[in-house]
Design an enzyme around this catalytic site. Structure first.
Site, mmCIF file in Angstrom:
data_model
loop_
_atom_site.group_PDB
_atom_site.id
_atom_site.type_symbol
_atom_site.label_atom_id
_atom_site.label_comp_id
_atom_site.label_asym_id
_atom_site.label_seq_id
_atom_site.Cartn_x
_atom_site.Cartn_y
_atom_site.Cartn_z
ATOM 1 N NE ARG A 60 -3.543 -2.327 2.683
ATOM 2 C CZ ARG A 60 -4.578 -2.416 3.531
ATOM 3 N NH1 ARG A 60 -4.904 -1.394 4.293
ATOM 4 N NH2 ARG A 60 -5.278 -3.531 3.606
ATOM 5 C CD GLU A 98 -12.285 -1.161 -0.277
ATOM 6 O OE1 GLU A 98 -11.342 -1.900 0.069
ATOM 7 O OE2 GLU A 98 -13.220 -0.855 0.478
HETATM 8 C C1 LIG Z 1 -10.394 -0.877 6.229
HETATM 9 C C2 LIG Z 1 -10.364 -2.322 6.581
HETATM 10 C C3 LIG Z 1 -9.941 -2.582 8.007
HETATM 11 C C4 LIG Z 1 -10.274 -3.998 8.381
HETATM 12 O O1 LIG Z 1 -9.749 -4.911 7.458
HETATM 13 C C5 LIG Z 1 -9.615 -6.168 8.093
HETATM 14 N N1 LIG Z 1 -8.382 -6.767 7.634
HETATM 15 C C6 LIG Z 1 -7.237 -6.116 7.376
HETATM 16 N N2 LIG Z 1 -6.316 -7.000 6.928
HETATM 17 C C7 LIG Z 1 -6.922 -8.223 6.908
HETATM 18 C C8 LIG Z 1 -6.517 -9.537 6.529
HETATM 19 N N3 LIG Z 1 -5.275 -9.760 6.071
HETATM 20 N N4 LIG Z 1 -7.398 -10.545 6.644
HETATM 21 C C9 LIG Z 1 -8.657 -10.301 7.102
HETATM 22 N N5 LIG Z 1 -9.107 -9.084 7.464
HETATM 23 C C10 LIG Z 1 -8.238 -8.075 7.361
HETATM 24 C C11 LIG Z 1 -9.725 -5.936 9.575
HETATM 25 O O2 LIG Z 1 -11.004 -6.353 9.994
HETATM 26 C C12 LIG Z 1 -9.677 -4.432 9.700
HETATM 27 O O3 LIG Z 1 -10.414 -3.965 10.762
#
Ligand SMILES: CCC[C@H]1O[C@@H](n2cnc3c(N)ncnc32)[C@H](O)[C@@H]1O
Length: 482
Positions: A100, A171
């Site tokens: 990112r 996204e």
């Molecule tokens: C904007 C998104 C934030 C959310 O994005 C989720 N998140 C981030 N990285 C991963 C990942 N590698 N595998 C599963 N969920 C993931 C978490 O919930 C966080 O709060």
């Protein structure tokens, strides 16, 4: 290149493209014509635009998790588990934080460490380092549409690679993947870079290939007032449409009060369509509701309560899709089992509510009207300060605090707006900063916060904000005084 909200010419795009594809060796694996051929072979059941359109026609809400791990085989196992055991309707690939920030060297190190450790040492999938070939391996191993989810201010090379690999949705956006995600990236740069990503989608559209773009609705995910997130969603939708994007999903992050959340989703869809029509864009619009993006309870049973409440709200709002949280949200990257459990709880709730919609009580109608009025105040001012040019207007609006996202880390964000919940838990505004709202609107917010202050026998103030930020993690919506 001069910043303006104007569709890039092919010359402008291909001139910029040379530099983009040289940012990392895997860029050499991108060939537009070859990628178009590959994308033309994507079957309908693996196409985001097709599956979203069908869900919208059927009036059902699709469930999509977030998920991403470093190594290709592990990531394939994870996605297949979420597809088969989790019953996901759509699949993500959550991209790691180094990618990112365009720090591909660190990704290489992370991949090496992951191979040595036998587990993911990155917090997502480093798609640029894996290249088109690696991303196609993932896409060919699953049987659902695949989307890149990340938080990348400069996603040009990432977008080239994931679309060439058959991933039919991306996204992000110039504001939503900059201001909440970065500290020092100028809006001039992120707008130009996301115009590139959208122009690439426009090129594929011109070749008869439909790809979906999804601006990131929740922003900081911390008590963001609906009119601020709706205004930014509509702006990013308009900027994308100008570059030739025709399939757009606009989103919103759950705040927690049912009437306000349903109103926000309805206002978003109605008002976005009004703006697309006004500016002459033929856009297939769908919506996405993000389950609670703030702090979660550690207790997994309580976490399922939050997940189910977000699912119920998404269904009642008639969202085209809902982004699923997991019972591990409070601790970190979820195991595949926890991730699958979050999806199954979500789908159980969606299925129980299938076909049900909230009736239109007076409160809902008034909340929709208020959100649309506030959103219009913001958008009118952005166009005004941009002298009619939306891209220029966005830069000026952030400089002037007309656009201002609560709790955003970016130094280009004024950070003067302070939200707090009213007595019913709806997010209102305590400090307006330089938001261009009318006196009536400001007085209305103030009166609702005063009502809460009277009920709680305390003064309106910053402590309400702090209490609200911590409330859901402690099991409540409104942060009541101890
Ligand atoms: C904007 C998104 C934030 C959310 O994005 C989720 N998140 C981030 N990285 C991963 C990942 N590698 N595998 C599963 N969920 C993931 C978490 O919930 C966080 O709060």
């Amino acid at each position: 290149m001069e910043l303006k909200n104007k569709k890039w010419t092919e010359d402008e795009f291909f001139k910029a493209r040379e530099e983009v594809l040289n940012q990392w060796p895997t860029g050499k694996g991108v060939n537009l014509e070859e990628a178009a051929e590959y994308l033309r072979k994507v079957p309908e059941h693996k196409s985001f635009p097709f599956k979203l359109k069908k869900a919208k026609e059927q009036g059902i809400t699709l469930a999509q998790p977030r998920a991403g791990v470093a190594l290709i085989e592990d990531h394939i196992n994870l996605l297949k588990y979420l597809q088969d055991e989790g019953e996901a309707d759509l699949l993500p690939t959550t991209i790691d934080s180094y990618t990112r920030q365009n720090r591909y060297k660190e990704c290489e190190i992370g991949l090496e460490e992951s191979r040595k450790a036998g587990r993911s040492m990155l917090n997502g999938f480093p798609a640029v380092n894996h290249g088109v070939e690696g991303c196609r391996k993932v896409f060919e191993a699953i049987d659902l549409p695949l989307q890149a989810r990340h938080g990348t201010p400069d996603a040009r090379l990432l977008s080239e690679i994931i679309h060439a690999a058959g991933w039919t949705s991306n996204e992000g956006g110039a504001i939503s993947y900059n201001i909440p995600y970065a500290k020092n990236v100028s809006l001039e740069k992120s707008i130009l870079d996301w115009q590139y990503c959208d122009r690439l989608v426009g090129l594929y559209e011109e070749m008869g290939i439909s790809l979906n773009r999804e601006p990131f609705g929740p922003l900081t995910g911390t008590l963001v007032p609906p009119s601020i997130s709706n205004a930014i969603a509509i702006i990013e939708g308009l900027l994308a449409a100008e570059q030739g994007v025709k399939n757009i999903t606009l989103g919103y992050g759950q705040c927690g009060n049912l009437i306000q959340d349903v109103a926000a989703m309805k206002a978003l869809e109605e008002q976005a369509n009004e703006y697309f029509k006004e500016y002459g864009y033929d856009v297939e619009l769908t919506t996405v509701f993000h389950q609670w993006m703030g702090g979660f309870p550690q207790d997994e049973a309580k976490a399922f309560g939050v997940i189910s409440w977000g699912s119920a709200t998404a269904a009642l709002a008639g969202a085209t899709k809902v982004i699923v949280k997991t019972p591990h949200e409070a601790v970190g990257i979820p195991t595949k089992e926890a991730n699958a459990a979050g999806i199954k709880a979500t789908k159980q709730t969606l299925n129980l509510l299938r076909g049900q919609r909230l009736p239109m009580p007076k409160e809902l109608e008034e909340e929709i009207k208020l959100i649309k009025m506030e959103t219009k105040c913001i958008l009118d001012k952005v166009f005004e300060v941009g002298k009619g040019d939306l891209a220029v207007g966005v830069v000026k609006a952030f400089e002037m605090g007309i656009l201002d996202i609560p709790f955003a880390p970016s130094k280009f964000n004024a950070g003067k707006v302070l939200p707090a919940r009213d007595n019913n838990g709806a997010v209102r505004i305590l400090e307006f900063g330089n938001l261009p709202f009318t006196k009536e609107i400001k007085d209305f917010h103030r009166s609702l916060l005063e009502e809460r202050a009277r009920y709680e026998k305390r003064k309106i103030g910053f402590q309400m904000v702090v209490d609200d930020i911590n409330a859901v993690g402690k099991g409540f919506l409104v942060g009541r005084p101890n």
